[in-house]
Design an enzyme around this catalytic site. Structure first.
Site, PDB file in Angstrom:
ATOM      1  N   THR A 123     -22.639 -13.498 -11.163  1.00 28.13           N
ATOM      2  CA  THR A 123     -22.234 -12.430 -11.182  1.00 28.13           C
ATOM      3  C   THR A 123     -20.674 -12.400 -10.612  1.00 28.13           C
ATOM      4  O   THR A 123     -20.408 -13.157  -9.773  1.00 28.13           O
ATOM      5  CB  THR A 123     -22.888 -11.198 -10.479  1.00 28.13           C
ATOM      6  OG1 THR A 123     -23.157 -11.747  -9.000  1.00 28.13           O
ATOM      7  CG2 THR A 123     -24.290 -10.903 -10.826  1.00 28.13           C
ATOM      8  N   ALA A 124     -19.824 -11.603 -10.959  1.00 26.05           N
ATOM      9  CA  ALA A 124     -18.440 -11.487 -10.498  1.00 26.05           C
ATOM     10  C   ALA A 124     -17.756 -10.075 -10.792  1.00 26.05           C
ATOM     11  O   ALA A 124     -18.666  -9.088 -11.282  1.00 26.05           O
ATOM     12  CB  ALA A 124     -17.726 -12.353 -11.092  1.00 26.05           C
ATOM     13  N   SER A 125     -16.550 -10.098 -10.471  1.00 24.48           N
ATOM     14  CA  SER A 125     -16.221  -8.440 -10.312  1.00 24.48           C
ATOM     15  C   SER A 125     -15.865  -8.008 -11.840  1.00 24.48           C
ATOM     16  O   SER A 125     -15.802  -6.716 -11.983  1.00 24.48           O
ATOM     17  CB  SER A 125     -14.627  -8.533  -9.733  1.00 24.48           C
ATOM     18  OG  SER A 125     -13.740  -9.619 -10.200  1.00 24.48           O
ATOM     19  N   LEU A 126     -15.592  -8.718 -12.648  1.00 23.31           N
ATOM     20  CA  LEU A 126     -15.227  -8.468 -13.935  1.00 23.31           C
ATOM     21  C   LEU A 126     -16.489  -8.511 -14.950  1.00 23.31           C
ATOM     22  O   LEU A 126     -16.633  -7.596 -15.779  1.00 23.31           O
ATOM     23  CB  LEU A 126     -14.160  -9.243 -14.645  1.00 23.31           C
ATOM     24  CG  LEU A 126     -12.841  -9.246 -14.139  1.00 23.31           C
ATOM     25  CD1 LEU A 126     -11.715  -9.813 -14.846  1.00 23.31           C
ATOM     26  CD2 LEU A 126     -12.124  -7.800 -14.058  1.00 23.31           C
ATOM     27  N   GLN A 128     -20.657 -10.478 -15.811  1.00 23.74           N
ATOM     28  CA  GLN A 128     -21.842 -11.280 -15.279  1.00 23.74           C
ATOM     29  C   GLN A 128     -22.350 -12.127 -16.333  1.00 23.74           C
ATOM     30  O   GLN A 128     -22.201 -11.602 -17.634  1.00 23.74           O
ATOM     31  CB  GLN A 128     -22.739 -10.474 -14.722  1.00 23.74           C
ATOM     32  CG  GLN A 128     -23.311  -9.249 -15.483  1.00 23.74           C
ATOM     33  CD  GLN A 128     -24.194  -8.578 -14.389  1.00 23.74           C
ATOM     34  OE1 GLN A 128     -23.667  -7.806 -13.483  1.00 23.74           O
ATOM     35  NE2 GLN A 128     -25.608  -8.133 -14.950  1.00 23.74           N
ATOM     36  N   VAL A 129     -23.146 -13.168 -16.076  1.00 22.07           N
ATOM     37  CA  VAL A 129     -23.836 -14.107 -17.081  1.00 22.07           C
ATOM     38  C   VAL A 129     -25.069 -14.120 -17.083  1.00 22.07           C
ATOM     39  O   VAL A 129     -25.615 -14.016 -16.070  1.00 22.07           O
ATOM     40  CB  VAL A 129     -23.064 -15.574 -17.155  1.00 22.07           C
ATOM     41  CG1 VAL A 129     -23.813 -16.732 -17.997  1.00 22.07           C
ATOM     42  CG2 VAL A 129     -21.351 -15.570 -17.018  1.00 22.07           C
ATOM     43  N   LYS A 142     -22.072 -13.771 -21.709  1.00 24.39           N
ATOM     44  CA  LYS A 142     -21.012 -13.182 -20.697  1.00 24.39           C
ATOM     45  C   LYS A 142     -20.687 -11.747 -21.023  1.00 24.39           C
ATOM     46  O   LYS A 142     -20.420 -11.426 -22.176  1.00 24.39           O
ATOM     47  CB  LYS A 142     -19.642 -14.078 -20.663  1.00 24.39           C
ATOM     48  CG  LYS A 142     -18.866 -13.590 -19.656  1.00 24.39           C
ATOM     49  CD  LYS A 142     -17.647 -14.550 -19.570  1.00 24.39           C
ATOM     50  CE  LYS A 142     -16.731 -14.253 -18.523  1.00 24.39           C
ATOM     51  NZ  LYS A 142     -15.458 -15.156 -18.240  1.00 24.39           N
ATOM     52  N   ASP A 279      -7.847 -20.765 -14.187  1.00 18.88           N
ATOM     53  CA  ASP A 279      -8.520 -20.432 -12.970  1.00 18.88           C
ATOM     54  C   ASP A 279      -9.519 -21.491 -12.260  1.00 18.88           C
ATOM     55  O   ASP A 279     -10.749 -21.550 -12.559  1.00 18.88           O
ATOM     56  CB  ASP A 279      -9.488 -19.439 -13.641  1.00 18.88           C
ATOM     57  CG  ASP A 279     -10.323 -18.578 -12.256  1.00 18.88           C
ATOM     58  OD1 ASP A 279      -9.834 -18.745 -11.241  1.00 18.88           O
ATOM     59  OD2 ASP A 279     -11.347 -18.014 -12.609  1.00 18.88           O
TER      60      ASP A 279
END
Length: 572
Positions: A123-126, A128-129, A142, A279
């Site tokens: 999970t991340a800010s933009l 999730q997978v 994603k 990134d």
């Protein structure tokens, strides 16, 4: 109303740090001596700043990750602490994620996949997978978080409003200009990153360029199911690049081969292929069972035009032959130097960078991290702006040096890169449109031009035609200095006049309050005259210059154990 609440939250969380940075310059904000803080105190403040940014959500987390590579904006230790900021956030509800997939695909999740795991693997800010099964094969799905686009739009609107104020107050500060350019670039990049169709194109481009290189790979994309907010990719198993201790210890993976591959791939992306994975962090780099480096998360990619690649090669060659004028010319062409800055003011910075590079050659097996810190401090101290291509490349270089030292305390990034660069020299010159013969001819032309200029100067001196002219910018600076000094004199006269008038009024009326108020005003004007510097307003971003952890602290940071590695497509 939502915008005002959000703006209030941003200002409340960030204002204490702005005030603290101002007090680093002047203890009482506008006047007074600078505060002397230890590297440990700066690090604690950087950690508090990181927590405040994490609490502000996805926009500021992503911005902080960009700033963590901008040595021309922030000094150490803020760079190193911000680089640890991870955008792991609680996952969205499964129903919300399924609704995004079904809205994009136009069909229920159960019809699209034979199995779908509602628990995200990352999970991340933009986004999730999630792991799913498609036609009997595991895939990574994603999904863009619902509502994140609207939140980022509001945050960017607020950020632009704050930047207007900063540019009005600190119009001539190169840190503010760099900050403005970063936010503008981020606004474009984050829009691309939230369009997963663009990420799919980046993945396919990398696979095409490195199709014949068996040392690297990227997941394949299922185009039929890829949409703007949904990306379906091949599932890839592997170990994070900073969690290979056992495989390297047993000899399954060669540390030297791994580092050489990493260096060569990034150089090829930067200077040959013309696009750069923007990134780089351990979560986006895996090593599969065959020992191949797997590049994940292609949402942010920096394209490089041929002209930019040629300029980068020219700056590198000028640095190698210690040609300061050639370095400065290339830096102007790359946009690293504000056009308003004169060449004389920037020569010291170029000489300092050359000195740092020269010392790096003599380090032997010592770590290069201190040298990189010196280069970063040079960018912060002098009016230089890192091109976005070099920002992400330096970020990758720092990651490389950290990974290399993790597995081998004697690792030297500069020493490891030399044979790779020498082996690629022909490819680099060819990619930059500069064949060796063309480079030789270009050097001959430059030499001929320099000799012609010297001859012209000598002839003018013989004819007594040499004249020294002042640049209009220098005249404006002199005029501004005279104006500011005149204001100081006027303030002094006003202070003396108010003190005399207050004293005469007290003698006539015997009113102590009038005397005290008059003397207080006169004292204030005297303090303004004596203690406030010529530059009444200084940028809150110019703080803690040259603050770097000492050798012992760097060793402690280097010995800090890494987080355990994760497996599979954990990129977001």
């Amino acid at each position: 109303m939502r915008r005002w609440r959000r703006a209030t939250a941003i200002v409340v969380r960030l204002t204490p740090f702005v005030v603290a940075f101002l007090r680093d310059r002047h203890r009482w904000l506008l006047f007074g001596p600078p505060r002397k803080l230890s590297p440990a105190k700066h690090r604690r403040r950087a950690e508090r700043l990181t927590r405040a940014i994490a609490a502000l959500g996805p926009t500021f987390i992503k911005l902080a990750q960009v700033f963590s590579a901008r040595a021309d904006i922030l000094p150490q230790p803020y760079l190193s602490v911000l680089s640890t900021l991870q955008d792991h956030v609680p996952p969205d509800r499964p129903e919300a994620i399924r609704s995004v997939i079904e809205a994009e695909e136009g069909a229920p999740v159960g019809e699209l996949f034979s199995a779908f795991d509602d628990t995200p693997v990352a999970t991340a800010s933009l986004g999730q997978v999630h792991r799913a099964d498609l036609d009997g094969r595991p895939v990574a799905v994603k999904v863009l978080r619902p509502g994140v686009e609207e939140l980022i739009a509001v945050d960017l609107d607020i950020s632009y409003s704050l930047l207007v104020v900063l540019n009005l107050l600190f119009s001539n500060d190169h840190h503010v200009k760099a900050l403005t350019s970063v936010v503008g670039e981020f606004a474009v990049k984050v829009g691309v990153e939230m369009d997963f169709r663009q990420e799919a194109e980046h993945l396919q481009r990398f696979r095409r360029h490195f199709a014949n290189d068996g040392r690297v790979r990227a997941p394949d994309v299922h185009d039929a199911l890829t949409r703007r907010r949904v990306l379906v990719m091949e599932w890839v198993d592997g170990d994070k690049i900073d969690a290979l201790d056992s495989r390297i210890a047993t000899g399954e993976i060669s540390h030297a081969r791994l580092m050489n591959t990493f260096i060569e791939v990034y150089l090829r992306m930067l200077l040959v292929q013309g696009f750069l994975h923007a990134d780089p962090h351990p979560g986006n780099l895996l090593v599969d069972r065959e020992g191949r480096i797997v590049f994940l998360d292609w949402g942010m990619v920096v394209p490089l035009r041929p002209a930019t690649r040629e300029r980068l090669v020219r700056v590198a060659l000028a640095t190698a032959r210690q040609d300061i004028d050639g370095m400065i010319n290339g830096m102007y062409e790359l946009g690293m130097i504000d056009p308003d800055i004169s060449r004389a003011e920037i020569r010291d910075a170029a000489a300092e960078i050359l000195g740092v590079v020269e010392r790096a050659r003599e380090l032997g097996v010592e770590r290069v991290q201190e040298i990189l810190s010196e280069i970063m401090d040079t960018f912060y101290t002098w009016p230089l702006v890192l091109p976005r291509e070099l920002v992400y490349f330096f970020r990758a270089a720092a990651l490389l040096e950290g990974i290399g030292f993790r597995y081998n305390p004697d690792f030297n990034g500069v020493q490891a890169a030399r044979p790779v660069v020498l082996a690629m020299r022909g490819d680099l010159l060819h990619a930059a449109g500069r064949e060796p013969t063309q480079v030789a001819l270009s050097l001959m032309d430059e030499t001929r031009a320099v000799l012609g200029g010297v001859r012209d100067v000598v002839h003018r001196a013989e004819r007594e035609e040499l004249r020294v002219r002042m640049h209009p910018r220098d005249l404006l600076r002199l005029e501004r200095l005279v104006l500011l000094q005149s204001r100081r004199i006027l303030f002094s006269i006003f202070a003396l006049t108010i003190a005399l008038i207050s004293s005469i009024t007290f003698i006539a009326l015997r009113n102590v309050w009038l005397l005290l108020i008059g003397l207080a005003v006169a004292l204030f004007m005297f303090v303004v005259t004596v203690f406030i510097p010529i530059h009444l307003l200084e940028s809150p971003l110019r703080h803690a210059r040259g603050i770097r952890p000492g050798a012992r602290e760097r060793e402690q940071l280097a010995d800090r154990p890494a987080q355990p590695g994760q497996h599979g497509n954990t990129h977001v």
